[in-house]
Scaffold this motif. Structure first.
Motif, mmCIF file in Angstrom:
data_model
loop_
_atom_site.group_PDB
_atom_site.id
_atom_site.type_symbol
_atom_site.label_atom_id
_atom_site.label_comp_id
_atom_site.label_asym_id
_atom_site.label_seq_id
_atom_site.Cartn_x
_atom_site.Cartn_y
_atom_site.Cartn_z
ATOM 1 N N GLY A 1 -4.310 10.281 -7.252
ATOM 2 C CA GLY A 1 -5.085 9.084 -7.583
ATOM 3 C C GLY A 1 -4.236 7.834 -7.734
ATOM 4 O O GLY A 1 -4.507 6.998 -8.607
ATOM 5 N N LEU A 2 -3.223 7.673 -6.882
ATOM 6 C CA LEU A 2 -2.290 6.550 -7.007
ATOM 7 C C LEU A 2 -2.894 5.254 -6.467
ATOM 8 O O LEU A 2 -3.441 5.215 -5.362
ATOM 9 N N ALA B 1 0.867 -1.186 0.000
ATOM 10 C CA ALA B 1 0.000 0.000 0.000
ATOM 11 C C ALA B 1 0.897 1.226 0.000
ATOM 12 O O ALA B 1 2.105 1.126 0.222
ATOM 13 N N PHE B 2 0.318 2.369 -0.253
ATOM 14 C CA PHE B 2 1.057 3.641 -0.259
ATOM 15 C C PHE B 2 0.560 4.543 0.871
ATOM 16 O O PHE B 2 -0.639 4.570 1.186
ATOM 17 N N VAL B 3 1.486 5.309 1.434
ATOM 18 C CA VAL B 3 1.138 6.510 2.192
ATOM 19 C C VAL B 3 1.068 7.640 1.174
ATOM 20 O O VAL B 3 2.029 7.860 0.423
ATOM 21 N N GLU C 1 -5.706 1.819 -0.808
ATOM 22 C CA GLU C 1 -6.173 0.433 -0.724
ATOM 23 C C GLU C 1 -4.996 -0.505 -1.010
ATOM 24 O O GLU C 1 -4.145 -0.200 -1.861
ATOM 25 N N PRO C 2 -4.901 -1.641 -0.320
ATOM 26 C CA PRO C 2 -3.822 -2.597 -0.598
ATOM 27 C C PRO C 2 -3.869 -3.086 -2.045
ATOM 28 O O PRO C 2 -4.942 -3.159 -2.652
ATOM 29 N N ALA D 1 5.961 3.710 -0.220
ATOM 30 C CA ALA D 1 5.533 2.338 -0.427
ATOM 31 C C ALA D 1 6.006 1.440 0.709
ATOM 32 O O ALA D 1 7.165 1.497 1.122
ATOM 33 N N GLY D 2 5.081 0.619 1.207
ATOM 34 C CA GLY D 2 5.418 -0.354 2.241
ATOM 35 C C GLY D 2 4.381 -1.457 2.256
ATOM 36 O O GLY D 2 3.493 -1.499 1.393
#
Length: 295
Positions: free
Chosen positions: A152-153, A142-144, A228-229, A208-209
């Protein structure tokens, strides 16, 4: 990383001479060769840990996988699993050795600690350096992102197409995922807290993590949010983020004993009970093996 120490006492020449003499005596006595770092051997570490009653675990201070609590005790998903397993193996005292994530494998190989207990992803590159247990979880990414996700990533392809700066952590598997997707501008940071700050300050469009890492770091922050994952893809195939415990390649006996207890935890359902307080659910449980992930 271990700090260097300045030796005092006998001079270098006399020490070298003494070392050469000792080596000659050992060779003459026919001592067995110590396994090289790349060799897989049984090892006697488990017996020594049982005798001492203490095991040192390497952690990266990365909630919720492994960190030090307010009382100075190791906790998080991986340390809590390690505590249960080592207790059943006859080793009651679990002592944390916190290092940066990128120093975990070097620290293990340098014998700063006995096992990596940090939720480390299992992949072929790492498998060439250490022995892994079977994974105890499977996790999407998922992203922070800034609040409202203005760009809109949704995944790495979006970052590439928009030619944005993506941050992630030192030695994170997400570095390879991003590069495989063609992301050109990567900002490598120490951890997820630094990643949150980079996104909040506008130095990166996203961090990203793993989905559970991202979810935990954004809690309570009004400046950022978690996407969202999503499932990373490398060369057209899913890249499974499955984490486990790492051991030196000379300590197969310990790894195998640990693995047996881990399988019992999975079969009994105890594993999920241990990791649920750290944000893990049935969705993160997996039957994948280290052998499959190391191919």
């Amino acid at each position: 990383m271990a700090s260097s120490r300045r030796a005092t006492g006998p001079g270098r020449r006399s020490l070298l001479a003494a070392g050469a003499a000792a080596l000659g005596a050992l060779t003459a006595a026919g001592c067995a060769r110590v396994p090289a770092d790349g060799d897989v051997a049984g090892g006697d570490l488990l017996a020594r840990l049982r005798e001492s009653g203490r095991v040192k675990i390497g952690i990266a201070n990365e909630p919720p996988f492994g960190y030090i609590d307010d009382d100075g005790e190791p906790t998080g998903e991986a340390p809590e699993v390690a505590k249960v397993i080592f207790r059943r193996l006859g080793v009651a005292d679990v002592t944390p050795v916190p290092v940066e994530f990128s120093a975990l494998i070097p620290g293990l190989k340098a014998r700063q600690f006995d096992v990596v207990s940090a939720g480390m992803y299992i992949n072929p590159t790492r498998c060439a350096q250490v022995l892994f247990s079977d994974p105890d979880y499977l996790m999407p990414d998922a992203f922070v992102v800034p609040a409202g996700n203005p760009e809109g990533l949704r995944d790495y392809a979006d970052v590439r197409e928009k030619d944005l700066t993506l941050a992630t952590g030192q030695a994170y598997a997400q570095i390879d995922y991003a590069r495989a997707a063609g992301v050109g501008d990567l900002l490598i940071l120490p951890d997820q807290v630094a990643g949150l700050e980079a996104v909040a300050q506008g130095r990166a469009a996203a961090f990203a993590g793993t989905s559970v890492t991202v979810k935990s770091v954004v809690e309570g922050s009004g400046q950022v949010e978690a996407t969202e994952p999503f499932q990373p893809v490398v060369d057209g195939e899913p890249a499974y983020g499955a984490g486990g415990f790492a051991f030196r390649r000379t300590e197969r006996t310990l790894r195998d004993a640990f693995n047996d207890e881990l399988l019992r935890l999975k079969d009994s359902g105890e594993l999920l009970e241990i990791v649920e307080p750290f944000g893990f659910s049935e969705a993160e449980m997996t039957d994948l093996t280290a052998e499959e992930l190391c191919r």
